[in-house]
Design an enzyme around this catalytic site. Structure first.
Site, PDB file in Angstrom:
ATOM      1  N   ASP A 172       0.842  -1.187   0.000  1.00  9.12           N
ATOM      2  CA  ASP A 172       0.000   0.000   0.000  1.00  9.12           C
ATOM      3  C   ASP A 172       0.885   1.247   0.000  1.00  9.12           C
ATOM      4  OD1 ASP A 172       0.640  -1.068   2.573  1.00  9.12           O
ATOM      5  OD2 ASP A 172      -0.599   0.475   3.484  1.00  9.12           O
TER       6      ASP A 172
ATOM      7  N   SER B  99      -1.169   0.071   6.157  1.00  2.93           N
ATOM      8  CA  SER B  99      -1.286  -1.255   6.767  1.00  2.93           C
ATOM      9  C   SER B  99      -0.276  -1.470   7.889  1.00  2.93           C
ATOM     10  CB  SER B  99      -1.110  -2.349   5.709  1.00  2.93           C
ATOM     11  OG  SER B  99       0.197  -2.338   5.166  1.00  2.93           O
TER      12      SER B  99
ATOM     13  N   VAL C 175      -1.792 -10.988  -1.723  1.00  9.55           N
ATOM     14  CA  VAL C 175      -3.105 -11.279  -2.293  1.00  9.55           C
ATOM     15  C   VAL C 175      -4.203 -10.490  -1.580  1.00  9.55           C
ATOM     16  CG1 VAL C 175      -4.857 -13.095  -2.499  1.00  9.55           C
ATOM     17  CG2 VAL C 175      -2.501 -13.533  -3.240  1.00  9.55           C
ATOM     18  N   GLY C 176      -4.106 -10.355  -0.262  1.00  7.36           N
ATOM     19  CA  GLY C 176      -5.170  -9.710   0.499  1.00  7.36           C
ATOM     20  C   GLY C 176      -5.446  -8.290   0.063  1.00  7.36           C
TER      21      GLY C 176
ATOM     22  N   HIS D 230      -4.316  -6.750  -2.642  1.00  5.71           N
ATOM     23  CA  HIS D 230      -4.524  -6.653  -4.083  1.00  5.71           C
ATOM     24  C   HIS D 230      -5.977  -6.936  -4.454  1.00  5.71           C
ATOM     25  CE1 HIS D 230      -3.229  -6.601  -8.273  1.00  5.71           C
ATOM     26  NE2 HIS D 230      -3.915  -7.700  -8.468  1.00  5.71           N
TER      27      HIS D 230
ATOM     28  N   TYR E 281      -5.765  -5.539 -10.736  1.00  7.61           N
ATOM     29  CA  TYR E 281      -5.784  -5.615 -12.194  1.00  7.61           C
ATOM     30  C   TYR E 281      -4.404  -6.037 -12.670  1.00  7.61           C
ATOM     31  CZ  TYR E 281      -2.805  -1.560 -12.834  1.00  7.61           C
ATOM     32  OH  TYR E 281      -1.730  -0.721 -12.832  1.00  7.61           O
TER      33      TYR E 281
ATOM     34  N   ILE F 240      -9.622 -10.327   6.156  1.00  4.76           N
ATOM     35  CA  ILE F 240      -9.918 -11.322   5.129  1.00  4.76           C
ATOM     36  C   ILE F 240      -8.849 -12.405   5.175  1.00  4.76           C
ATOM     37  CG2 ILE F 240     -10.287 -11.729   2.676  1.00  4.76           C
ATOM     38  CD1 ILE F 240     -11.099  -8.764   2.488  1.00  4.76           C
TER      39      ILE F 240
ATOM     40  N   TYR G 161      -4.222   2.652  -5.331  1.00  5.77           N
ATOM     41  CA  TYR G 161      -3.149   3.643  -5.364  1.00  5.77           C
ATOM     42  C   TYR G 161      -3.445   4.676  -4.272  1.00  5.77           C
ATOM     43  CZ  TYR G 161      -1.903   1.805 -10.016  1.00  5.77           C
ATOM     44  OH  TYR G 161      -1.528   1.002 -11.060  1.00  5.77           O
TER      45      TYR G 161
END
Length: 541
Positions: free
Chosen positions: A116, A121, A183-184, A186, A192, A243, A482
């Site tokens: 990020d 985060s 993965v989380g 993204h 994308y 998640i 972004y």
């Protein structure tokens, strides 16, 4: 005259007493840590708990914190540090952490890769806080028969791609080109990559998920309900819970794909190429993805001068002869020849797209498993959407501004294809039909000096301001992945709807209010919050 002085002195003493008493009532960081850790031990009988918890006193604390800091702007002695880092290895660890953080009134940040751009985060403008770092939760199960994959959110994109490659040579997944992205983050931010014109966004290919909510409950798609499932596919998962995993649909890829890079400077008719790129990249065969990079560089022909280099970096889901034929007719300004093309497998195209130099040096797919820990430069990113092609005269003014600034560049990512077919409210990500391309402002530097950082940040802001006439309006939109704190900061309160609407509308357009309703329903106390989280509804709205 003595009375006013006596009154002032009394008021001062009373104020000192009040604030001293108030401070004494505030729990110290040490007591908060103790309360949290005691609660954690009481909420689980798992003997491994001590091995996954890293308070500041732990010798490994700094290493664990810095491993997944991907922007060194946020790796300084003055950067706020978490009280504790929890590195869960199973769902119950997350459930207990959420329950105990809530009891101790400690803010939670959730990290699954650290890419990020604003570091939300792993840093916080509100203390105290802890980090739930997901890097241990990286299970990947690929089901070729059903063309699906289960992936935990602490896995990287590179690990997911490698897992798919090991199971099948004719399947892939439409996600990002950087393999160390978690993965989380993204997926929850929409995601994308180079196949979005053929298969849409990453979230368009998600069919299930697991989340720990604000009550510490572990839920899947069925038990969380369709509203929450909708929200965590592009609405920023950290606003709603932790998640744990996503289940995704695999997509078909041909045995042979083609990649190429074409570079031109202004004296090589780069402007004409960019004019034509805007017409072709969003409308050509949807197997084609042509990213455009624009960067000020030292002129190769004029000493002491600066020029603009335009680079088209592309993936075509097919052979070289076919793409050369298509673009020869549609995009003559590119001048693509078969000699410019490389044919390879899809997995090798992932390696190439991430790092062409390493690919040319013989890098194999196994390089996708390298997490590249504790390696970062400083950077700033901003974003816009372009809905009407920028005319040649406009581009020439933009080149002049870029040369004046000297460092900040652009990445243009074309839409069209599948992106035009999916409704704007299908997921929280709204930027579908009507958008020609997404525009990223990009500047990176290594010198940590404050004056250097300020100069680079100001360059990004200056170019962003200059671009206003050429980008989307009402609202001027932005891409949530972004993350850009220049466009508003959540005040962490229950009454933050109006402030949240500033950035929320830019990121989510008309989908923002639905996200707020979901947030209010599943986390009314706003436990899961960050500097640009989805706010809850208040009585004032």
């Amino acid at each position: 005259m003595a009375k006013p002085i006596l009154f002032s002195l009394s008021f001062l003493l009373l104020s000192v007493f009040f604030y001293t008493t108030l401070a004494a009532r505030q729990p110290s960081s040490e007591s908060l840590s103790t309360n949290f850790l005691n609660c954690l031990q009481q909420n689980t009988t798992d003997p491994s708990i001590p091995s996954i918890v890293f308070p500041q006193s732990n010798p490994s604390f700094s290493t664990v914190l810095q491993n997944y800091i991907r922007n060194s702007r946020f790796n300084t002695s003055s950067t706020a540090k978490p009280l504790i880092i929890v590195t869960p290895k199973q769902p119950s660890h997350i459930q207990s952490t959420v329950i105990c953080a809530k009891k101790a009134n400690i803010q939670v940040k959730i990290r699954s890769g650290g890419h990020d751009y604003e570091g939300v985060s792993y840093i916080s403008s509100q203390s105290p806080f802890i980090i739930i770092d997901m890097f241990n939760l990286r299970t990947i199960n690929v089901d070729v028969k059903n063309e699906t994959a289960y992936v935990q959110t602490g896995a990287t994109l590179g690990e997911l791609y490698y897992g798919i490659y090991n199971a099948s040579k004719v399947h892939g997944f439409p996600a990002g080109v950087c393999p160390t992205v978690g993965v989380g983050g993204h997926v929850s931010g929409a995601g994308y990559g180079a196949m979005l014109r053929k298969y849409g966004l990453t979230v368009d290919n998600v069919i299930d998920a697991e989340i720990v909510d604000a009550k510490g409950m572990l839920l899947n798609r069925k038990s969380m309900g369709e509203d929450l499932f909708w929200a965590i596919r592009g609405g920023g998962g950290a606003s709603f819970g932790v998640i744990l995993s996503y289940t995704v649909k695999l997509v078909a890829v041909p045995e042979t794909v083609t990649v190429f890079r074409i570079e031109k400077t202004l004296d090589q008719n780069a402007t004409d190429m960019v004019v034509q790129w805007q017409q072709v990249a969003p409308t050509t065969d949807n197997r084609t993805f042509m990213r455009l990079l624009l960067q000020p560089i030292s002129s190769p022909t004029e000493k002491g001068a600066t020029t603009i280099r335009a680079s088209v970096v592309a993936l075509f889901l097919g052979g070289a002869d076919e793409v050369v034929g298509i673009l020869g007719k549609e995009f003559p300004a590119l001048g693509l020849k078969k000699a410019d093309c490389l044919e390879m497998s899809w997995i090798n195209s992932v390696v190439w797209y991430n790092d062409e130099k390493k690919f040319k040096s013989g890098a194999k797919p196994e390089i996708l498993l390298d997490r590249n820990l504790n390696a970062a430069s400083s950077g700033k990113r901003k974003s816009d959407y372009v809905q009407k092609a920028i005319p040649k005269e406009g581009l020439e003014l933009i080149w002049k501004k870029m040369i004046e600034l000297g460092k900040v560049g652009f990445v243009f990512n074309p839409y069209g294809g599948k992106m035009d077919e999916i409704p704007a409210d299908a997921t929280p990500f709204p930027h579908r039909a009507g958008n020609l391309f997404k525009l990223q402002y990009s500047i990176t530097w290594k010198d940590p000096a404050p004056n250097v950082t300020l100069e680079n940040l100001n360059q990004a802001k200056s170019l962003y301001s200059f671009m206003e006439p050429y980008v989307s309006k009402n609202p001027r939109s932005a891409f949530v992945s972004y993350r850009d704190l220049d466009i508003g900061i959540n005040n962490f309160g229950k009454d933050s709807y109006e402030e949240g609407k500033v950035y929320g509308t830019m990121y989510f357009n008309k989908n923002f209010d639905r996200l707020v309703k979901v947030k209010t329903a599943v986390d009314p106390d706003n436990f899961f919050r960050n500097e640009q989280s989805i706010p809850v509804l208040s009585a004032k709205v």
